[in-house]
Scaffold this motif. Structure first.
Motif, short mmCIF file in Angstrom:
data_model
loop_
_atom_site.label_atom_id
_atom_site.label_comp_id
_atom_site.label_asym_id
_atom_site.label_seq_id
_atom_site.Cartn_x
_atom_site.Cartn_y
_atom_site.Cartn_z
N GLY A 32 0.83 -1.20 0.00
CA GLY A 32 0.00 0.00 0.00
C GLY A 32 0.85 1.24 0.00
N GLY A 33 0.23 2.36 0.18
CA GLY A 33 0.95 3.63 0.16
C GLY A 33 0.66 4.37 -1.14
N GLU A 34 1.32 5.49 -1.30
CA GLU A 34 1.10 6.32 -2.48
C GLU A 34 2.15 6.05 -3.53
OE1 GLU A 34 -0.65 10.41 -1.18
OE2 GLU A 34 1.01 9.90 0.15
N VAL A 35 1.79 6.28 -4.79
CA VAL A 35 2.72 6.14 -5.90
C VAL A 35 3.52 7.42 -5.99
CG1 VAL A 35 2.93 5.87 -8.40
CG2 VAL A 35 1.18 4.58 -7.14
N LEU A 36 4.85 7.29 -5.92
CA LEU A 36 5.71 8.46 -6.03
C LEU A 36 5.84 8.92 -7.47
CD1 LEU A 36 8.68 7.66 -3.64
CD2 LEU A 36 6.89 9.36 -3.31
N PHE A 37 5.88 10.21 -7.64
CA PHE A 37 6.11 10.87 -8.92
C PHE A 37 4.95 10.63 -9.88
CE2 PHE A 37 10.54 9.51 -7.53
CZ PHE A 37 10.69 10.58 -6.69
N ASP A 38 5.10 11.08 -11.09
CA ASP A 38 4.07 10.91 -12.11
C ASP A 38 4.02 9.44 -12.52
OD1 ASP A 38 3.49 10.83 -15.25
OD2 ASP A 38 2.48 12.57 -14.38
N PRO A 39 2.83 8.87 -12.69
CA PRO A 39 2.75 7.46 -13.08
C PRO A 39 3.48 7.14 -14.38
CG PRO A 39 0.59 8.28 -12.46
CD PRO A 39 1.52 9.46 -12.48
N GLY A 40 3.64 8.13 -15.27
CA GLY A 40 4.35 7.91 -16.52
C GLY A 40 5.87 7.90 -16.36
N LEU A 41 6.35 8.32 -15.19
CA LEU A 41 7.80 8.35 -14.95
C LEU A 41 8.21 7.00 -14.36
CD1 LEU A 41 10.37 10.00 -15.15
CD2 LEU A 41 9.90 10.90 -12.88
N THR A 42 8.30 6.02 -15.22
CA THR A 42 8.66 4.67 -14.81
C THR A 42 10.16 4.54 -14.66
OG1 THR A 42 8.86 3.91 -17.09
CG2 THR A 42 6.67 3.72 -16.06
N TRP A 43 10.59 3.43 -14.07
CA TRP A 43 12.03 3.18 -13.94
C TRP A 43 12.67 3.17 -15.33
CZ3 TRP A 43 16.00 3.71 -11.13
CH2 TRP A 43 17.18 3.07 -11.45
N GLN A 44 12.00 2.59 -16.31
CA GLN A 44 12.57 2.54 -17.67
C GLN A 44 12.73 3.95 -18.24
OE1 GLN A 44 9.94 0.67 -16.64
NE2 GLN A 44 10.74 -1.41 -16.74
N THR A 45 11.75 4.81 -18.02
CA THR A 45 11.84 6.19 -18.50
C THR A 45 12.96 6.93 -17.78
OG1 THR A 45 9.48 6.22 -18.98
CG2 THR A 45 10.57 8.36 -18.77
N PHE A 46 13.04 6.77 -16.48
CA PHE A 46 14.09 7.42 -15.69
C PHE A 46 15.47 6.96 -16.16
CE2 PHE A 46 16.57 8.39 -11.92
CZ PHE A 46 16.01 9.58 -11.49
#
Length: 78
Positions: free
Chosen positions: A10-24
């Motif tokens: 649980g918890g909140e999703v950090l950053f924009d959902p489109g900013l995935t590890w692959q994008t980063f």
């Protein structure tokens, strides 16, 4: 026997959902960096706000659906 706990409980999703590890990782490979910027400056094109550093040193992250608002003395990181 030991207990197994799910890594994502649980918890909140950090950053924009489109900013995935692959994008980063792709942006980093292309020369991008995580930068601290003075408050009041606009973000460079193609940048995403990650968190604000408050005057007291507290990090205020962007979470899915909510972007922290800058206060005087806040430094955005993108």
């Amino acid at each position: 026997m030991g207990r197994v706990t799910a890594p994502f409980t649980g918890g909140e999703v950090l950053f924009d959902p489109g900013l995935t590890w692959q994008t980063f990782a792709r942006r980093y490979k292309e020369g991008a960096a995580v930068l601290g910027r003075p408050a009041g400056n606009s973000l460079p094109p193609g940048s995403d706000l990650l968190f604000l550093v408050r005057r007291d040193g507290r990090l205020d992250p962007v979470v899915q659906g909510s972007t922290p608002q800058p206060w005087p003395g806040t430094s955005p990181s993108c």
